[in-house]
Design an enzyme around this catalytic site. Sequence first.
Site, PDB file in Angstrom:
ATOM      1  N   ASP A  12      42.287  46.084  90.664  1.00 33.65           N
ATOM      2  CA  ASP A  12      41.754  46.206  90.032  1.00 33.65           C
ATOM      3  C   ASP A  12      41.609  47.908  88.758  1.00 33.65           C
ATOM      4  O   ASP A  12      41.778  48.334  89.751  1.00 33.65           O
ATOM      5  CB  ASP A  12      40.254  46.245  89.880  1.00 33.65           C
ATOM      6  CG  ASP A  12      39.103  45.942  88.941  1.00 33.65           C
ATOM      7  OD1 ASP A  12      39.639  44.817  87.803  1.00 33.65           O
ATOM      8  OD2 ASP A  12      38.068  45.823  89.502  1.00 33.65           O
ATOM      9  N   ASP A  14      38.734  49.049  86.357  1.00 34.76           N
ATOM     10  CA  ASP A  14      36.527  49.497  86.170  1.00 34.76           C
ATOM     11  C   ASP A  14      36.435  49.010  87.766  1.00 34.76           C
ATOM     12  O   ASP A  14      36.177  47.802  88.432  1.00 34.76           O
ATOM     13  CB  ASP A  14      36.363  49.425  85.225  1.00 34.76           C
ATOM     14  CG  ASP A  14      36.734  49.119  83.522  1.00 34.76           C
ATOM     15  OD1 ASP A  14      36.641  50.101  83.605  1.00 34.76           O
ATOM     16  OD2 ASP A  14      36.756  48.148  83.003  1.00 34.76           O
ATOM     17  N   LYS A 139      39.095  36.498  85.330  1.00 38.47           N
ATOM     18  CA  LYS A 139      38.575  36.091  86.710  1.00 38.47           C
ATOM     19  C   LYS A 139      37.386  36.045  87.007  1.00 38.47           C
ATOM     20  O   LYS A 139      36.218  35.696  85.813  1.00 38.47           O
ATOM     21  CB  LYS A 139      38.203  38.001  87.033  1.00 38.47           C
ATOM     22  CG  LYS A 139      39.577  38.798  87.250  1.00 38.47           C
ATOM     23  CD  LYS A 139      39.779  39.770  87.574  1.00 38.47           C
ATOM     24  CE  LYS A 139      40.693  40.751  88.086  1.00 38.47           C
ATOM     25  NZ  LYS A 139      40.057  42.355  87.829  1.00 38.47           N
ATOM     26  N   ASP A 164      36.190  45.664  93.335  1.00 38.47           N
ATOM     27  CA  ASP A 164      34.740  45.946  93.109  1.00 38.47           C
ATOM     28  C   ASP A 164      33.389  45.235  93.175  1.00 38.47           C
ATOM     29  O   ASP A 164      32.460  45.269  93.167  1.00 38.47           O
ATOM     30  CB  ASP A 164      33.616  47.418  92.270  1.00 38.47           C
ATOM     31  CG  ASP A 164      34.661  47.007  91.079  1.00 38.47           C
ATOM     32  OD1 ASP A 164      33.030  47.131  89.962  1.00 38.47           O
ATOM     33  OD2 ASP A 164      35.738  45.679  90.347  1.00 38.47           O
TER      34      ASP A 164
END
Length: 224
Positions: A12, A14, A139, A164
């Site tokens: 991922d 961010d 997602k 995250d």
Amino acid sequence: MPVLTAHALLLDMDGTLVNSDAVVERIWRRWADAHGLDGDEVMKVVHGRQGHASMAVLLPGRPMRLNLEDNARMLAAETADLDGVVPVPGAPEFLASLRGVPHALVTSADVPLSTARMAAAGLELPEVRVTAESVGASKPDPEGFLKGAAELGVDPAQCVVFEDSGAGIAAGRAAGMRVVGVGPRAAAHGPDAVVRDLREVRVEAAGDAGGAGGVRSAVRIRIG
């Protein structure tokens, strides 16, 4: 110290490679104010998802056309606002350790936003990238991670995801992959392992191991 063996890593952006929390807070709290929503509650939803998918959760029943229009405006605003965008600690060294290792960026950002944020953080873009334009579902749908594995030619079960957010961790699990959670948001969502940041990750060669397509190079991921 947990050790995971894998044939590919799916990353991922961010919150995992790039800390963009400052701009995400600015953009989404403005949107929340404009729609009479509580900013704190909005921030619990938006991480990890494409913007229009977050809006669909926050304003159920709102026409998707309006969500898509808002999303386009917000993506442009986020791409132009790079103030405070920095690498997650350890991200440059972590990416450098992946040279020669199959890996892909799997992000809910589009191409302009992912390119701008990685550049602002001084990070090199992986050669293989799955962005918002690449998928039909955001997602927590697993489509992005499954596409990343397919582009790398690796069985999903032999991939490790770095994420995250709750939406991202759920997507990795739904794809049949193991998940390393990165940062303070991750622990609450049940990843296989959790690190405070990427300084707690070491990737090293593990020799050859059987994969879906035969023998391929494997890596060990040391956590902690």
